[in-house]
Design a protein around this motif. Structure first.
Motif, short mmCIF file in Angstrom:
data_model
loop_
_atom_site.label_atom_id
_atom_site.label_comp_id
_atom_site.label_asym_id
_atom_site.label_seq_id
_atom_site.Cartn_x
_atom_site.Cartn_y
_atom_site.Cartn_z
N MET A 1 0.85 -1.20 0.06
CA MET A 1 -0.02 0.04 -0.05
C MET A 1 0.96 1.21 0.13
O MET A 1 1.96 1.12 0.72
N PRO A 2 0.34 2.29 -0.70
CA PRO A 2 1.24 3.53 -0.64
C PRO A 2 1.13 4.35 0.57
O PRO A 2 0.04 4.03 1.36
N TYR A 3 1.94 5.22 0.65
CA TYR A 3 2.05 6.20 1.75
C TYR A 3 1.59 7.57 1.25
O TYR A 3 1.95 7.96 0.03
N VAL A 4 0.88 8.41 1.93
CA VAL A 4 0.58 9.61 1.60
C VAL A 4 1.15 10.57 2.68
O VAL A 4 1.29 10.60 3.74
N VAL A 5 1.32 11.72 1.94
CA VAL A 5 1.88 12.80 2.73
C VAL A 5 0.67 13.98 2.46
O VAL A 5 0.38 14.36 1.62
N ARG A 6 0.43 14.64 3.83
CA ARG A 6 -0.61 15.68 3.74
C ARG A 6 -0.14 17.08 4.01
O ARG A 6 1.00 17.16 4.69
N ASP A 7 -0.94 17.96 3.38
CA ASP A 7 -0.32 19.56 3.90
C ASP A 7 -0.96 20.13 4.98
O ASP A 7 -1.81 19.13 5.50
N GLN A 8 -0.71 21.06 5.14
CA GLN A 8 -1.35 21.67 6.61
C GLN A 8 -2.94 21.66 6.57
O GLN A 8 -3.70 21.84 7.74
N ASP A 9 -3.45 21.56 5.48
CA ASP A 9 -5.08 21.63 5.24
C ASP A 9 -5.53 20.13 5.37
O ASP A 9 -6.82 20.11 5.20
N GLY A 10 -4.62 19.16 5.26
CA GLY A 10 -5.11 17.82 5.03
C GLY A 10 -5.27 17.33 3.92
O GLY A 10 -5.80 16.31 3.70
N VAL A 12 -3.86 15.77 0.39
CA VAL A 12 -2.87 14.45 -0.07
C VAL A 12 -2.09 15.57 -1.13
O VAL A 12 -2.62 16.04 -1.86
N VAL A 13 -0.79 15.38 -0.92
CA VAL A 13 0.14 16.18 -1.71
C VAL A 13 1.17 15.55 -2.30
O VAL A 13 1.97 15.94 -3.14
N ALA A 14 1.31 14.18 -1.94
CA ALA A 14 2.41 13.41 -2.35
C ALA A 14 1.95 11.60 -2.21
O ALA A 14 1.25 11.55 -0.85
N VAL A 15 2.31 10.94 -3.15
CA VAL A 15 1.96 9.50 -2.76
C VAL A 15 3.22 8.71 -3.06
O VAL A 15 4.15 9.20 -4.16
N ALA A 16 3.84 7.94 -2.19
CA ALA A 16 5.25 7.25 -2.53
C ALA A 16 5.00 5.96 -1.93
O ALA A 16 4.00 5.47 -1.27
N GLU A 17 5.75 4.97 -2.32
CA GLU A 17 5.92 3.58 -1.92
C GLU A 17 6.41 3.27 -0.41
O GLU A 17 6.14 2.32 0.16
N VAL A 18 7.24 4.25 -0.02
CA VAL A 18 7.87 4.45 1.27
C VAL A 18 7.40 5.69 1.92
O VAL A 18 7.26 6.63 1.43
N ASP A 23 5.16 11.46 9.43
CA ASP A 23 3.78 11.53 9.69
C ASP A 23 2.94 10.98 8.32
O ASP A 23 1.71 11.37 8.12
N ALA A 24 3.74 10.25 7.57
CA ALA A 24 3.06 9.66 6.31
C ALA A 24 2.24 8.70 6.71
O ALA A 24 2.26 8.03 7.67
#
Length: 115
Positions: A1-10, A12-18, A23-24
């Motif tokens: 499953m991928p990992y997401v990174v969220r901005d300060q507003d919640g 999703v701004v990035a998707v990665a395999e790791v 806070d991913a």
């Protein structure tokens, strides 16, 4: 499953395999926010002039899908010979086509008909 990174507003701004940060968040690949991000990325690519390439890919995907169906019907391969995720995708496509045929009565077979 991928990992997401969220901005300060919640958002999703990035998707990665790791995990890219502490806070991913691990989410399913078909999570609506992941799909929305990928859709936005594809739209940006299309804006850059890649529309013909994407359309070619989509058409070729249909060819591959039809080829797999023919091989299954002729007994060359069985659906169970394919990896689980591939089976799931094929079954989802079959269900979607069946639903579209039932709702609209037309399945686009490259005849130019648009739903």
């Amino acid at each position: 499953m991928p990992y997401v990174v969220r901005d300060q507003d919640g958002q999703v701004v990035a998707v990665a395999e790791v995990p890219l940060s502490e806070d991913a968040e691990e989410v399913p690949i078909d999570h609506p926010e992941v799909l929305a991000l990928l859709s936005r990325a594809c739209a940006a690519d299309l804006a850059d002039g890649d529309e013909a390439f994407v359309n070619s890919d989509l058409s070729f995907i249909r060819v591959l899908e039809d080829l797999i169906e023919v091989l299954i019907r002729r007994g060359v391969i069985a659906l169970s010979d394919l990896p689980g995720p591939a089976q799931d995708k094929l079954m989802q496509r079959r269900a979607l086509r069946g639903w579209l045929a039932g709702v609209v009565g037309v399945v686009d077979d490259d005849s130019g008909k648009v739903i």
